[in-house]
Scaffold this active site. Structure first.
Site, short mmCIF file in Angstrom:
data_model
loop_
_atom_site.label_atom_id
_atom_site.label_comp_id
_atom_site.label_asym_id
_atom_site.label_seq_id
_atom_site.Cartn_x
_atom_site.Cartn_y
_atom_site.Cartn_z
N LYS A 32 54.16 22.79 50.30
CA LYS A 32 52.88 22.18 50.68
C LYS A 32 51.98 23.26 51.26
O LYS A 32 52.52 24.12 51.96
CB LYS A 32 53.10 21.05 51.69
CG LYS A 32 53.99 19.92 51.20
CD LYS A 32 53.30 18.99 50.21
CE LYS A 32 54.23 17.91 49.70
NZ LYS A 32 53.59 16.96 48.79
N LYS B 241 61.27 21.81 44.62
CA LYS B 241 60.70 20.84 43.69
C LYS B 241 59.20 21.09 43.56
O LYS B 241 58.52 21.30 44.57
CB LYS B 241 60.93 19.41 44.21
CG LYS B 241 60.27 18.31 43.41
CD LYS B 241 60.38 16.97 44.14
CE LYS B 241 59.56 15.92 43.46
NZ LYS B 241 58.12 16.30 43.37
N GLY C 43 55.99 17.77 53.79
CA GLY C 43 55.35 17.94 55.11
C GLY C 43 56.39 18.00 56.21
O GLY C 43 56.26 18.75 57.18
N GLU D 28 53.86 16.77 41.85
CA GLU D 28 53.56 16.06 40.61
C GLU D 28 52.34 16.61 39.89
O GLU D 28 52.20 16.45 38.67
CB GLU D 28 53.39 14.56 40.86
CG GLU D 28 52.16 14.15 41.63
CD GLU D 28 52.31 14.30 43.14
OE1 GLU D 28 51.33 14.07 43.88
OE2 GLU D 28 53.40 14.72 43.59
N GLN E 238 63.74 14.02 49.57
CA GLN E 238 62.72 15.06 49.50
C GLN E 238 61.84 15.00 50.75
O GLN E 238 61.42 13.93 51.17
CB GLN E 238 61.83 14.85 48.26
CG GLN E 238 60.90 16.00 47.93
CD GLN E 238 59.73 16.20 48.93
OE1 GLN E 238 59.50 17.32 49.39
NE2 GLN E 238 59.06 15.15 49.30
N GLY F 27 56.54 11.29 53.29
CA GLY F 27 56.39 11.08 54.74
C GLY F 27 57.69 11.17 55.51
O GLY F 27 57.78 10.70 56.64
N HIS G 150 59.42 11.98 38.38
CA HIS G 150 58.43 11.62 39.39
C HIS G 150 57.66 10.43 38.83
O HIS G 150 57.43 10.34 37.63
CB HIS G 150 57.48 12.79 39.66
CG HIS G 150 56.68 12.60 40.91
ND1 HIS G 150 55.67 11.67 41.03
CD2 HIS G 150 56.78 13.20 42.13
CE1 HIS G 150 55.19 11.71 42.26
NE2 HIS G 150 55.84 12.62 42.95
N ARG G 151 57.27 9.49 39.69
CA ARG G 151 56.65 8.24 39.21
C ARG G 151 55.16 8.14 39.54
O ARG G 151 54.61 7.04 39.62
CB ARG G 151 57.39 7.05 39.83
CG ARG G 151 57.36 7.06 41.34
CD ARG G 151 58.04 5.85 41.94
NE ARG G 151 57.97 5.86 43.39
CZ ARG G 151 58.28 4.84 44.16
NH1 ARG G 151 58.65 3.70 43.63
NH2 ARG G 151 58.20 4.93 45.47
O1 LIG Z 1 52.93 14.37 47.11
C1 LIG Z 1 53.63 13.67 47.86
O2 LIG Z 1 53.15 12.83 48.60
C2 LIG Z 1 55.11 13.88 47.76
O3 LIG Z 1 55.31 15.17 47.26
C3 LIG Z 1 55.76 13.73 49.14
O4 LIG Z 1 55.25 14.70 50.02
P1 LIG Z 1 55.64 14.65 51.57
O5 LIG Z 1 57.12 14.82 51.70
O6 LIG Z 1 54.88 15.79 52.17
O7 LIG Z 1 55.19 13.33 52.10
C4 LIG Z 1 55.68 12.92 46.70
O8 LIG Z 1 54.89 13.13 45.56
C5 LIG Z 1 55.71 11.47 47.06
O9 LIG Z 1 56.81 11.19 47.85
C6 LIG Z 1 55.77 10.57 45.81
O10 LIG Z 1 55.86 9.22 46.17
P2 LIG Z 1 57.15 8.32 45.81
O11 LIG Z 1 58.33 9.12 46.29
O12 LIG Z 1 56.95 7.05 46.58
O13 LIG Z 1 57.10 8.15 44.36
MG LIG Z 2 54.13 14.96 45.55
#
Ligand SMILES: O=C(O)[C@@](O)(COP(=O)(O)O)[C@H](O)[C@H](O)COP(=O)(O)O
Ligand SMILES: [Mg+2]
Length: 425
Positions: free
Chosen positions: A161, A187, A373, A190, A370, A350, A279-280
Site C-alpha cells: 500500500k 499479493k 493497511g 486488484e 490478507q 481492514g 479477487h472479487r
Molecule cells: O484494496 C483493498 O481494499 C484490499 O486490498 C484490502 O486492503 P486493506 O488490507 O488495506 O484493507 C482488498 O482489495 C479488499 O480486501 C477486497 O475486498 P474483499 O476482500 O471484501 O473482496
Molecule cells: Mg485491494
C-alpha cells in the site's frame, strides 16, 4: 406440435430430478403481477419461453424449466409480497462446462423483466452431471500444505500500500520486508496490472528474485499472488510467464474479467501445476442489495466450478467492507461438491493484528488472511508490521491472548496500541 405459454412453466406439484440444476430466487413481483405469474415468467424467460404462446416440438418442450416451489414472505408493504421461488432446469438446456451459457440462462434477461420489480439469484443446487462438467479447483485448500509449511495456522498475505503508484523497486522492497517479516504471500492489488510505473515483466522478474532471497534467509517457502488480469489472450501469456519465473500462483479479478476467461486461465494453469487466487472486485455491484442481483454465495459457487483455488469471501463483518454471510459461504466452499476440490476462503479488508483472535474465532484457521493497511500502516514500517501480523495469527491459532504474546513481542505491542481491536471505518 405443443403450445408453450408462461403458465406451462409453473407446477407446484413438480419434483425435480437428480440431474436438474435447482435455483432459488428471491422475487418482488410487480404490483400488477401475482407471485405465481411472476414465478412462471422467471422459469420461462430463463429457459426457452417468451411472452407469446409458441407452437413447438416435444423435444423443445423438454428444455423448459419449471417453477415448482413458492414461499411467500407475508409483509404489509404495498403491492405484491416478496417471495422465494425455486426453479428446476433440465440438464439438456446447458452446454456442459460453459459457465457463461449457464449464467445467460439463470442470471440473464430475467434480471431486467418488468414482471418483477426486483429479483435476486440467492442459491443454486448443482447436480452431478453439470457440476462435474467443470474443472473445479486444481488444489483448493491443499495449497497450504502444497506450497507452505503453515501447519495449523492460516496462510498470510499482504498487498503493498498504496495499492498503485509504487515503482517496481519499491514494490519489491515491500515484498522482501513482508516475506522476511514472516508472511507467506506477497499479493498485487486488484487494480495493479501492467502500468508504466510498475510494469508486469519487471515486477515479475524482480519480485521472484526477492522471493528467492527471502526463502534463503527465512528457510520458509514464500510465494506471490501476481495479478495477470487483462484480456484473455494476454492473461494466458502472463500465466506462461509466471510459470517460467517459477511462480506457484496467479491472481485474477474474476468478476471484471468474466468467467469464460477464468475457465481459460484454469486450463492453462493446469498445464503448469499452478493455483489461482480470485479477487472479487465488482462483486458488490451484483450482491450488495439484498433484494436484487446475484448473491456472493452463488458467485463463490461459480468460482469453485470454474476452478479458482482461493477467493475473497469477507471477514465475518470484522473488517472495513460489507460482507454477506461469510460463514455460510466458507462452509459451502469446504463442503462436498460431487468430488470437486474445495476452495480456500480469503479474509481481507481492514484487518490488523488486533482483530486476529476474533477472526479465527469466527472463521477458523482454514483461511488465507490478507492485511495491507494492517501491515504497512505499522508505525515502524512493513517488516515490523509483518512480524506483528504473523505473531498475532500464531497467538490466536495457539489460543494465547494477544496481550500475553505482546509482552515479548514489541512490534505486536505497538500494533495493538495503535489499532486496538477496532474495526476500521
Ligand atoms: O484494496 C483493498 O481494499 C484490499 O486490498 C484490502 O486492503 P486493506 O488490507 O488495506 O484493507 C482488498 O482489495 C479488499 O480486501 C477486497 O475486498 P474483499 O476482500 O471484501 O473482496
Ligand atoms: Mg485491494
Amino acid at each position: 406440435m405443443v403450445g408453450i405459454k408462461y403458465e406451462d412453466f409453473l407446477d407446484t406439484s413438480y419434483e425435480p430430478v437428480d440431474d436438474e440444476l435447482v435455483c432459488r430466487f428471491r422475487i418482488q413481483p410487480a404490483s400488477d403481477m401475482t407471485v405465481e405469474d411472476a414465478a412462471s415468467r422467471v422459469a420461462s424467460e430463463s429457459s426457452n419461453g417468451t411472452w407469446a404462446e409458441l407452437q413447438v416440438d416435444g423435444e423443445v418442450r423438454d428444455l423448459s424449466a419449471t417453477a415448482f416451489d413458492i414461499d411467500v414472505e407475508e409483509t404489509d408493504a404495498a403491492g405484491g409480497d416478496p417471495a422465494e421461488i425455486a426453479v428446476a432446469y433440465p440438464d439438456a438446456l446447458f452446454e456442459p462446462g460453459n459457465m457463461a451459457q449457464v449464467l445467460s440462462c439463470i442470471a440473464g434477461n430475467i434480471m431486467g423483466m418488468k414482471a418483477v420489480d426486483r429479483i435476486r439469484l440467492v442459491d443454486c443446487t448443482w447436480p452431478e452431471p453439470l457440476a462435474t462438467s467443470f474443472a473445479g479447483p486444481l488444489f483448493g485448500s491443499s495449497v497450504r500444505e502444497e506450497f507452505f509449511d503453515a501447519g495449523d495456522r492460516p496462510i498470510l498475505a499482504t498487498v503493498p500500500k498504496p495499492k498503485v503508484g509504487l515503482t517496481t523497486d519499491q514494490h519489491v522492497q515491500v515484498g522482501y520486508d513482508a516475506w522476511t517479516g514472516g508472511l507467506d504471500l506477497l499479493k498485487d492489488d486488484e487494480n495493479l496490472t501492467d502500468q508504466s510505473f510498475n510494469p508486469f515483466q519487471e515486477r515479475l522478474t524482480e519480485s521472484f528474485a526477492a522471493r528467492d532471497r527471502a526463502q534463503e534467509e527465512t528457510g520458509e517457502p514464500k510465494s506471490y499472488l501476481i495479478n495477470v488480469t487483462a484480456d484473455a489472450n494476454t492473461m494466458l501469456d502472463r500465466v506462461d510467464d509466471v510459470a517460467a519465473a517459477g511462480g506457484e500462483y496467479v491472481m485474477v479479478d474474476v468478476i471484471t474479467t468474466g468467467w469464460a476467461a477464468v475457465q481459460s486461465v484454469r486450463e492453462r494453469c493446469e498445464r503448469h501445476g499452478m493455483a489461482i487466487h480470485a479477487h472479487r472486485a465488482m462483486h458488490a455491484a451484483f450482491d450488495r442489495l439484498p433484494e436484487h442481483g446475484v448473491s456472493m454465495r452463488v458467485l463463490a459457487q461459480i468460482a469453485r466450478l470454474c476452478g479458482v483455488d482461493q477467493i475473497h469471501t469477507g471477514t465475518a463483518d470484522l473488517g472495513k467492507l460489507e460482507n454477506e454471510d461469510t460463514y455460510g459461504i466458507n462452509e459451502w466452499l469446504a463442503g462436498d461438491l460431487h468430488g470437486l476440490n474445495d476452495v480456500l476462503p480469503t479474509a481481507s479488508g481492514g484487518l490488523h493484528p488486533g482483530l486476529m483472535p476474533e477472526l479465527l474465532d469466527r472463521l477458523g484457521t482454514n483461511l488465507c488472511i490478507q492485511a495491507g493497511g494492517g501491515v504497512h500502516g505499522h508505525p515502524d514500517g512493513t517488516h515490523a508490521g509483518a512480524k506483528a501480523f504473523r505473531a498475532a495469527v500464531e497467538a490466536a491459532a495457539e489460543g494465547v491472548p494477544l496481550e500475553e504474546r505482546a509482552r515479548d513481542h514489541p512490534d505486536l505491542e505497538t500494533a495493538i496500541e495503535m489499532w486496538g481491536t477496532e474495526t476500521p471505518r
